[in-house]
Design a protein around this motif. Structure first.
Motif, PDB file in Angstrom:
ATOM      1  N   ALA A 241       0.953  -1.153   0.048  1.00 34.62           N
ATOM      2  CA  ALA A 241       0.091  -0.036  -0.032  1.00 34.62           C
ATOM      3  C   ALA A 241       1.003   1.222  -0.259  1.00 34.62           C
ATOM      4  CB  ALA A 241      -0.819   0.116   1.400  1.00 34.62           C
ATOM      5  N   HIS A 242       1.839   1.138   0.899  1.00 36.48           N
ATOM      6  CA  HIS A 242       2.782   2.424   0.959  1.00 36.48           C
ATOM      7  C   HIS A 242       3.708   2.671  -0.250  1.00 36.48           C
ATOM      8  CE1 HIS A 242       1.781   3.931   4.769  1.00 36.48           C
ATOM      9  NE2 HIS A 242       1.601   2.674   5.277  1.00 36.48           N
ATOM     10  N   ALA A 243       3.827   1.654  -0.974  1.00 35.56           N
ATOM     11  CA  ALA A 243       4.716   1.559  -2.173  1.00 35.56           C
ATOM     12  C   ALA A 243       3.810   2.117  -3.406  1.00 35.56           C
ATOM     13  CB  ALA A 243       5.461   0.305  -2.212  1.00 35.56           C
ATOM     14  N   MET A 244       2.431   2.010  -3.322  1.00 38.23           N
ATOM     15  CA  MET A 244       1.818   2.154  -4.411  1.00 38.23           C
ATOM     16  C   MET A 244       1.120   3.626  -4.774  1.00 38.23           C
ATOM     17  SD  MET A 244      -1.967   0.211  -5.399  1.00 38.23           S
ATOM     18  CE  MET A 244      -1.040  -1.621  -5.277  1.00 38.23           C
ATOM     19  N   PRO A 245       1.175   4.376  -5.650  1.00 38.99           N
ATOM     20  CA  PRO A 245       0.808   5.482  -6.032  1.00 38.99           C
ATOM     21  C   PRO A 245      -0.932   5.740  -5.635  1.00 38.99           C
ATOM     22  CG  PRO A 245       1.824   4.821  -8.054  1.00 38.99           C
ATOM     23  CD  PRO A 245       1.947   3.468  -7.054  1.00 38.99           C
ATOM     24  N   ALA A 246      -1.108   6.773  -5.261  1.00 35.84           N
ATOM     25  CA  ALA A 246      -2.607   7.029  -4.364  1.00 35.84           C
ATOM     26  C   ALA A 246      -3.691   6.689  -5.242  1.00 35.84           C
ATOM     27  CB  ALA A 246      -2.766   8.420  -3.816  1.00 35.84           C
ATOM     28  N   ARG A 247      -3.640   7.185  -6.524  1.00 34.27           N
ATOM     29  CA  ARG A 247      -4.656   7.070  -7.577  1.00 34.27           C
ATOM     30  C   ARG A 247      -4.692   5.542  -7.790  1.00 34.27           C
ATOM     31  NH1 ARG A 247      -9.326   7.121  -8.117  1.00 34.27           N
ATOM     32  NH2 ARG A 247     -10.170   7.218 -10.163  1.00 34.27           N
ATOM     33  N   ARG A 248      -3.676   5.000  -7.950  1.00 41.47           N
ATOM     34  CA  ARG A 248      -3.852   3.391  -8.283  1.00 41.47           C
ATOM     35  C   ARG A 248      -4.287   2.629  -7.185  1.00 41.47           C
ATOM     36  NH1 ARG A 248       1.854   0.956 -10.379  1.00 41.47           N
ATOM     37  NH2 ARG A 248       1.366   2.441 -11.898  1.00 41.47           N
ATOM     38  N   LEU A 249      -4.025   3.072  -6.144  1.00 45.05           N
ATOM     39  CA  LEU A 249      -4.683   2.382  -4.852  1.00 45.05           C
ATOM     40  C   LEU A 249      -6.084   2.606  -4.887  1.00 45.05           C
ATOM     41  CD1 LEU A 249      -4.104   0.579  -2.196  1.00 45.05           C
ATOM     42  CD2 LEU A 249      -3.550   2.947  -1.028  1.00 45.05           C
ATOM     43  N   GLU A 250      -6.599   3.529  -5.142  1.00 43.14           N
ATOM     44  CA  GLU A 250      -7.978   4.087  -5.203  1.00 43.14           C
ATOM     45  C   GLU A 250      -8.727   3.004  -6.223  1.00 43.14           C
ATOM     46  OE1 GLU A 250      -8.438   8.708  -3.607  1.00 43.14           O
ATOM     47  OE2 GLU A 250      -8.400   8.153  -5.795  1.00 43.14           O
ATOM     48  N   ILE A 251      -8.146   3.079  -7.446  1.00 40.26           N
ATOM     49  CA  ILE A 251      -8.551   2.237  -8.357  1.00 40.26           C
ATOM     50  C   ILE A 251      -8.572   0.661  -8.289  1.00 40.26           C
ATOM     51  CG2 ILE A 251      -8.468   1.504 -11.041  1.00 40.26           C
ATOM     52  CD1 ILE A 251      -7.412   4.559 -11.637  1.00 40.26           C
ATOM     53  N   VAL A 252      -7.590   0.308  -7.592  1.00 36.41           N
ATOM     54  CA  VAL A 252      -7.567  -1.106  -7.415  1.00 36.41           C
ATOM     55  C   VAL A 252      -8.787  -1.551  -6.305  1.00 36.41           C
ATOM     56  CG1 VAL A 252      -6.228  -3.153  -6.056  1.00 36.41           C
ATOM     57  CG2 VAL A 252      -5.202  -1.400  -8.066  1.00 36.41           C
ATOM     58  N   PHE A 253      -8.742  -0.298  -5.172  1.00 41.04           N
ATOM     59  CA  PHE A 253      -9.690  -0.714  -4.136  1.00 41.04           C
ATOM     60  C   PHE A 253     -11.144  -0.586  -4.707  1.00 41.04           C
ATOM     61  CE2 PHE A 253     -11.676   1.229  -0.230  1.00 41.04           C
ATOM     62  CZ  PHE A 253     -11.996  -0.024   0.412  1.00 41.04           C
ATOM     63  N   GLY A 254     -11.595  -0.029  -5.420  1.00 40.94           N
ATOM     64  CA  GLY A 254     -12.905   0.090  -6.256  1.00 40.94           C
ATOM     65  C   GLY A 254     -13.256  -0.991  -7.098  1.00 40.94           C
ATOM     66  N   LEU A 255     -12.224  -1.610  -7.820  1.00 43.48           N
ATOM     67  CA  LEU A 255     -12.480  -2.760  -8.740  1.00 43.48           C
ATOM     68  C   LEU A 255     -12.761  -4.029  -7.632  1.00 43.48           C
ATOM     69  CD1 LEU A 255      -9.863  -2.110 -11.310  1.00 43.48           C
ATOM     70  CD2 LEU A 255     -12.224  -2.006 -11.715  1.00 43.48           C
ATOM     71  N   PHE A 256     -11.738  -4.145  -6.576  1.00 39.59           N
ATOM     72  CA  PHE A 256     -11.952  -4.944  -5.703  1.00 39.59           C
ATOM     73  C   PHE A 256     -13.390  -5.246  -5.038  1.00 39.59           C
ATOM     74  CE2 PHE A 256     -12.068  -5.721  -0.934  1.00 39.59           C
ATOM     75  CZ  PHE A 256     -12.077  -7.281  -1.021  1.00 39.59           C
ATOM     76  N   LEU A 257     -14.111  -3.902  -4.688  1.00 45.75           N
ATOM     77  CA  LEU A 257     -15.358  -3.676  -4.216  1.00 45.75           C
ATOM     78  C   LEU A 257     -16.362  -4.248  -5.355  1.00 45.75           C
ATOM     79  CD1 LEU A 257     -15.227  -0.416  -2.272  1.00 45.75           C
ATOM     80  CD2 LEU A 257     -15.178  -2.871  -1.442  1.00 45.75           C
ATOM     81  N   LEU A 258     -16.173  -4.056  -6.532  1.00 47.49           N
ATOM     82  CA  LEU A 258     -17.244  -4.320  -7.434  1.00 47.49           C
ATOM     83  C   LEU A 258     -17.286  -6.116  -7.540  1.00 47.49           C
ATOM     84  CD1 LEU A 258     -16.446  -1.846 -10.541  1.00 47.49           C
ATOM     85  CD2 LEU A 258     -18.379  -1.792  -8.967  1.00 47.49           C
ATOM     86  N   VAL A 259     -16.287  -6.522  -7.395  1.00 45.34           N
ATOM     87  CA  VAL A 259     -16.285  -8.156  -7.467  1.00 45.34           C
ATOM     88  C   VAL A 259     -17.115  -8.526  -6.283  1.00 45.34           C
ATOM     89  CG1 VAL A 259     -14.773 -10.163  -7.280  1.00 45.34           C
ATOM     90  CG2 VAL A 259     -13.910  -8.284  -8.597  1.00 45.34           C
ATOM     91  N   VAL A 260     -16.728  -7.972  -5.185  1.00 43.52           N
ATOM     92  CA  VAL A 260     -17.429  -8.458  -3.980  1.00 43.52           C
ATOM     93  C   VAL A 260     -19.049  -8.247  -4.058  1.00 43.52           C
ATOM     94  CG1 VAL A 260     -17.555  -7.862  -1.432  1.00 43.52           C
ATOM     95  CG2 VAL A 260     -15.463  -8.053  -2.251  1.00 43.52           C
ATOM     96  N   ILE A 261     -19.283  -6.942  -4.365  1.00 40.44           N
ATOM     97  CA  ILE A 261     -20.699  -6.744  -4.816  1.00 40.44           C
ATOM     98  C   ILE A 261     -21.398  -7.420  -5.685  1.00 40.44           C
ATOM     99  CG2 ILE A 261     -22.227  -4.998  -5.856  1.00 40.44           C
ATOM    100  CD1 ILE A 261     -20.098  -2.844  -4.826  1.00 40.44           C
ATOM    101  N   ALA A 262     -20.718  -8.043  -6.826  1.00 42.97           N
ATOM    102  CA  ALA A 262     -21.229  -9.042  -7.639  1.00 42.97           C
ATOM    103  C   ALA A 262     -21.606 -10.168  -7.059  1.00 42.97           C
ATOM    104  CB  ALA A 262     -20.418  -9.330  -8.758  1.00 42.97           C
ATOM    105  N   ARG A 263     -20.723 -10.874  -6.090  1.00 44.43           N
ATOM    106  CA  ARG A 263     -20.833 -11.964  -5.329  1.00 44.43           C
ATOM    107  C   ARG A 263     -21.868 -11.918  -4.397  1.00 44.43           C
ATOM    108  NH1 ARG A 263     -22.194 -16.029  -4.143  1.00 44.43           N
ATOM    109  NH2 ARG A 263     -20.823 -17.808  -3.132  1.00 44.43           N
ATOM    110  N   MET A 264     -22.114 -10.691  -3.754  1.00 42.86           N
ATOM    111  CA  MET A 264     -23.109 -10.447  -2.672  1.00 42.86           C
ATOM    112  C   MET A 264     -24.532 -10.490  -3.483  1.00 42.86           C
ATOM    113  SD  MET A 264     -22.800 -10.442   0.386  1.00 42.86           S
ATOM    114  CE  MET A 264     -21.474 -10.400   1.662  1.00 42.86           C
ATOM    115  N   VAL A 265     -24.956  -9.902  -4.612  1.00 45.78           N
ATOM    116  CA  VAL A 265     -26.000  -9.657  -5.348  1.00 45.78           C
ATOM    117  C   VAL A 265     -26.442 -11.062  -5.964  1.00 45.78           C
ATOM    118  CG1 VAL A 265     -27.113  -8.874  -7.454  1.00 45.78           C
ATOM    119  CG2 VAL A 265     -25.638  -7.334  -6.124  1.00 45.78           C
ATOM    120  N   ALA A 266     -25.454 -11.939  -6.300  1.00 48.97           N
ATOM    121  CA  ALA A 266     -25.695 -13.312  -6.770  1.00 48.97           C
ATOM    122  C   ALA A 266     -26.146 -14.108  -5.657  1.00 48.97           C
ATOM    123  CB  ALA A 266     -24.499 -13.908  -7.354  1.00 48.97           C
TER     124      ALA A 266
END
Length: 270
Positions: A241-266
């Motif tokens: 986390a501390h080695a990753m640029p802030a914007r990239r960390l945000e995008i990775v976090f957002g994509l991760f959440l979308l995967v989790v949401i899809a699993r929950m909706v299913a």
């Protein structure tokens, strides 16, 4: 026997992944553990009516050591808002305690829907974040911040998370860096997971359909299998986390959440 071995390996891998994500995003790991445990518990014969409750309660218990390990690594790097965490030491657990009295009367589908809805808001914020998507450049005054802490504790208890998802949204919306938010969220996980775990034990105490090795809605056997692996992986995630640029960390976090949401909706639809 083969199925049980496969399940054990799956839970161990879930521990590694949840620990890494706890360090990377400061989320405690519940966002990955809850969907996995919801899938795993029926294989152990857990009644469908309490599967979501067992998954959330067990996830919260696992978060306790994982969040502590993650926070220590972040603090060593000088990150995290320790002053706000001290202010929240009363307000966050208070929200958790009140939610714990309610959770036993809420259906599993409601828990899933709350999880998915809140996660979707956060994912949109992280994926499409713009400079003008900020309410202010500094955190609000203490009464407001304490109220937010109460709300995070309350909602996190229903979602089985350490509060990092919600706190990351809150702090970045008030001009704080994602790295600072993630580090603070790791500490927040400790404030939430301890009273929430006690609350889920209380809410499920004496339930006739609890599986072997359970204290209320917390399954100690699953927790014992996941925790060692999650604690080993948490420092690794924090360093990334501390080695990753802030914007990239945000995008990775957002994509991760979308995967989790899809699993929950299913889970809800099926």
């Amino acid at each position: 026997m083969t199925d049980l071995i496969t399940l054990a390996i799956g839970l161990a891998l879930a521990g590694v992944l949840s620990g890494f994500l706890a360090g990377l995003f400061g989320i405690g790991g519940g966002a990955i553990l809850v969907p996995i445990l919801i899938t795993a518990f029926p294989l152990l014969g857990v009644d469908a009516a309490i599967t979501a409750h067992m998954a959330v309660g067990t996830s919260l218990a696992i978060i306790i050591p994982t969040a502590f390990r993650s926070y220590i690594v972040h603090r060593k790097k000088g990150a995290g808002n320790a002053e706000m965490l001290r202010d929240w030491a009363i307000w966050v657990p208070l929200g958790v305690i009140i939610a714990s009295f309610i959770v036993g009367y809420v259906s599993g589908d409601v828990l899933r829907v709350v999880f998915a809805a809140v996660a979707l808001v956060i994912a949109v914020k992280m994926l499409f974040n713009r400079a003008n998507w900020v309410f202010a450049r500094d955190l609000p005054p203490r009464p407001v911040t304490n109220g937010v802490g109460f709300g995070i504790g309350f909602l996190s208890t229903f979602m089985g998370i350490g509060g990092g998802n919600l706190n990351n949204l809150f702090m970045t919306s008030f001009g704080q860096s994602i790295h600072q938010a993630v580090a603070t969220s790791a500490g927040l996980g400790i404030l939430i997971s301890i009273p929430a775990t006690v609350g889920y034990i209380y809410a499920g105490w004496g339930h006739p359909d609890l599986p072997v090795g359970s204290l209320g809605y917390v399954n100690l056997l699953a927790a014992a299998l996941v925790v060692p692996f999650s604690m080993l992986a948490a420092p690794w995630g924090a360093r990334v986390a501390h080695a990753m640029p802030a914007r990239r960390l945000e995008i990775v976090f957002g994509l991760f959440l979308l995967v989790v949401i899809a699993r929950m909706v299913a889970d809800v639809v099926m």
